[in-house]
Write a protein that holds these residues in place. Structure first.
Motif, mmCIF file in Angstrom:
data_model
loop_
_atom_site.group_PDB
_atom_site.id
_atom_site.type_symbol
_atom_site.label_atom_id
_atom_site.label_comp_id
_atom_site.label_asym_id
_atom_site.label_seq_id
_atom_site.Cartn_x
_atom_site.Cartn_y
_atom_site.Cartn_z
ATOM 1 N N LEU A 1 75.190 40.820 31.355
ATOM 2 C CA LEU A 1 75.231 39.497 30.760
ATOM 3 C C LEU A 1 76.216 38.545 31.435
ATOM 4 N N CYS A 2 77.169 39.085 32.143
ATOM 5 C CA CYS A 2 78.229 38.256 32.720
ATOM 6 C C CYS A 2 77.883 37.687 34.093
ATOM 7 N N VAL A 3 76.808 38.127 34.706
ATOM 8 C CA VAL A 3 76.486 37.729 36.070
ATOM 9 C C VAL A 3 75.170 36.956 36.074
ATOM 10 N N ASP A 4 75.201 35.749 36.640
ATOM 11 C CA ASP A 4 74.036 34.867 36.594
ATOM 12 C C ASP A 4 72.975 35.162 37.643
ATOM 13 N N ASP A 5 73.329 35.753 38.757
ATOM 14 C CA ASP A 5 72.344 35.888 39.833
ATOM 15 C C ASP A 5 71.897 37.330 40.058
ATOM 16 N N GLU A 6 72.032 38.172 39.044
ATOM 17 C CA GLU A 6 71.582 39.558 39.137
ATOM 18 C C GLU A 6 70.649 39.872 37.987
ATOM 19 N N ALA A 7 69.741 40.792 38.243
ATOM 20 C CA ALA A 7 68.903 41.321 37.167
ATOM 21 C C ALA A 7 69.772 42.176 36.263
ATOM 22 N N GLU A 8 69.325 42.392 35.037
ATOM 23 C CA GLU A 8 70.069 43.293 34.166
ATOM 24 C C GLU A 8 69.827 44.746 34.550
ATOM 25 N N LEU A 9 68.652 44.991 35.118
ATOM 26 C CA LEU A 9 68.272 46.322 35.571
ATOM 27 C C LEU A 9 67.469 46.104 36.840
ATOM 28 N N TRP A 10 67.813 46.846 37.894
ATOM 29 C CA TRP A 10 67.077 46.623 39.130
ATOM 30 C C TRP A 10 67.028 47.845 40.011
ATOM 31 N N LEU A 11 66.077 47.788 40.941
ATOM 32 C CA LEU A 11 65.890 48.831 41.928
ATOM 33 C C LEU A 11 65.877 48.156 43.279
ATOM 34 N N LYS A 12 66.846 48.539 44.119
ATOM 35 C CA LYS A 12 66.954 47.934 45.445
ATOM 36 C C LYS A 12 66.529 48.920 46.518
ATOM 37 N N GLU A 13 65.966 48.381 47.581
ATOM 38 C CA GLU A 13 65.629 49.166 48.766
ATOM 39 C C GLU A 13 66.914 49.423 49.543
ATOM 40 N N LEU A 14 66.887 50.375 50.475
ATOM 41 C CA LEU A 14 68.058 50.624 51.322
ATOM 42 C C LEU A 14 68.423 49.390 52.136
ATOM 43 N N SER A 15 67.443 48.560 52.435
ATOM 44 C CA SER A 15 67.678 47.330 53.197
ATOM 45 C C SER A 15 68.368 46.254 52.368
ATOM 46 N N GLY A 16 68.461 46.456 51.052
ATOM 47 C CA GLY A 16 69.044 45.456 50.174
ATOM 48 C C GLY A 16 67.998 44.609 49.465
ATOM 49 N N ASP A 17 66.741 44.689 49.903
ATOM 50 C CA ASP A 17 65.668 43.964 49.221
ATOM 51 C C ASP A 17 65.508 44.516 47.813
ATOM 52 N N ASP B 1 65.782 64.058 34.421
ATOM 53 C CA ASP B 1 66.876 63.781 33.497
ATOM 54 C C ASP B 1 67.821 62.794 34.164
ATOM 55 N N HIS B 2 68.372 61.892 33.360
ATOM 56 C CA HIS B 2 69.312 60.896 33.869
ATOM 57 C C HIS B 2 70.516 60.823 32.930
ATOM 58 N N GLY B 3 71.702 60.897 33.482
ATOM 59 C CA GLY B 3 72.931 60.698 32.729
ATOM 60 C C GLY B 3 73.435 59.288 32.980
ATOM 61 N N LEU B 4 73.562 58.494 31.929
ATOM 62 C CA LEU B 4 73.957 57.093 32.075
ATOM 63 C C LEU B 4 75.203 56.789 31.263
ATOM 64 N N THR B 5 75.994 55.877 31.786
ATOM 65 C CA THR B 5 77.092 55.287 31.039
ATOM 66 C C THR B 5 76.758 53.815 30.882
ATOM 67 N N LEU B 6 76.698 53.347 29.638
ATOM 68 C CA LEU B 6 76.323 51.960 29.348
ATOM 69 C C LEU B 6 77.484 51.224 28.716
ATOM 70 N N ALA C 1 62.023 54.454 35.385
ATOM 71 C CA ALA C 1 63.013 55.369 35.956
ATOM 72 C C ALA C 1 62.701 55.729 37.404
ATOM 73 N N ASP C 2 63.762 55.743 38.171
ATOM 74 C CA ASP C 2 63.738 56.068 39.587
ATOM 75 C C ASP C 2 65.172 56.428 39.945
ATOM 76 N N GLU C 3 65.344 57.260 40.945
ATOM 77 C CA GLU C 3 66.706 57.669 41.319
ATOM 78 C C GLU C 3 67.596 56.472 41.690
ATOM 79 N N GLY C 4 67.012 55.403 42.196
ATOM 80 C CA GLY C 4 67.800 54.247 42.612
ATOM 81 C C GLY C 4 67.926 53.152 41.570
ATOM 82 N N LEU C 5 67.290 53.302 40.410
ATOM 83 C CA LEU C 5 67.326 52.278 39.362
ATOM 84 C C LEU C 5 68.723 52.215 38.769
ATOM 85 N N GLU C 6 69.243 50.991 38.607
ATOM 86 C CA GLU C 6 70.596 50.879 38.055
ATOM 87 C C GLU C 6 70.766 49.599 37.264
#
Length: 178
Positions: free
Chosen positions: A61-77, A24-29, A51-56
Motif C-alpha cells: 500500500l505504501c508504494v505507488d509504482d508497484e503491483a501489490e503482488l507480482w511475478l518478474k522475469e529474470l530480465s526484470g520484465d 507448499d509456500h511459507g509466507l510472511t505477510l 502461485a509460482d516460485e517467483g511470485l512475491e
C-alpha cells in the motif's frame, strides 16, 4: 505515534488441479494498520491462484509504482501484475502497459457491480487484463480463518477453491468479469 504493521506467518499448501500446480509456500505477510483481515485473505487467495516460485508481494500500500503482488522475469520484465479492490482506469492502464498480464481481484460486495458497469467498456481496451469478483460473503468467511500463524490448504478444481485451516473450510467461487 504511527501504527505499525501486524506480521502474519502463513504456510500455504496449494493443490491446483486446473493448473497442475502442487506446492507448499511459507509466507510472511505485513498487514497494514488500515487493511482488514478480509483483504489480507483476498491477497492470500490471489497468491494461491497464481502461485509460482517467483511470485512475491511488493511493499504494498505504501508504494505507488508497484503491483501489490507480482511475478518478474529474470530480465526484470513483469510477467504478472496483481491488484485488489476496485481499481481506477488510470492505475490499470499503467499496469497493463508495464506487465504481460494483469489480474484484478475485486471484492467490494454490492459496490462491485456498480463499479464494473461504470468501467467495463474502458477496461475492454486492455487485452492483457483479467477482472475477477470474489463474492462478499465468501470474503467474510475467509476473514474468519485468520490467525497470526496460519496453516492454509487451497484446493482448486474447475474454478472453485476450497480454503481450509484444518478446522473450517470455505468454498470460494470467483466470477470472471473480464
Amino acid at each position: 505515534m504511527a501504527l505499525k504493521a501486524t506480521v502474519f506467518k502463513a504456510n500455504l499448501q496449494i493443490a491446483d488441479m486446473d493448473r497442475h500446480y502442487y506446492h507448499d509456500h511459507g509466507l510472511t505477510l505485513a498487514q497494514h494498520p488500515s487493511e482488514t483481515d478480509e483483504r489480507m485473505m483476498v491477497r492470500l487467495l490471489a497468491y494461491a491462484l497464481n502461485a509460482d516460485e517467483g511470485l512475491e508481494f511488493s511493499k504494498g500500500l505504501c508504494v505507488d509504482d508497484e503491483a501489490e503482488l507480482w511475478l518478474k522475469e529474470l530480465s526484470g520484465d513483469i510477467r504478472l501484475w496483481v491488484e485488489f479492490g476496485e481499481a481506477d482506469e488510470k492505475w490499470l492502464r499503467k499496469a497493463a502497459g508495464r506487465a504481460k498480464q494483469v489480474k484484478l481481484y475485486a471484492y467490494g460486495g454490492r459496490s462491485v457491480p456498480v463499479w464494473w458497469q461504470k468501467n467495463q467498456s474502458t477496461f475492454g481496451r486492455y487485452q492483457n487484463l483479467e477482472v475477477w469478483n470474489i463474492p462478499a460473503e465468501q470474503v467474510q468467511a475467509m476473514g474468519q480463518l485468520v490467525s497470526r500463524s496460519m496453516q492454509l490448504n487451497y484446493s482448486v478444481s474447475d474454478g472453485e477453491i476450497y480454503v481450509s485451516n484444518g478446522a473450517d473450510t470455505v468454498l470460494v467461487t470467483p466470477e470472471r468479469l473480464k
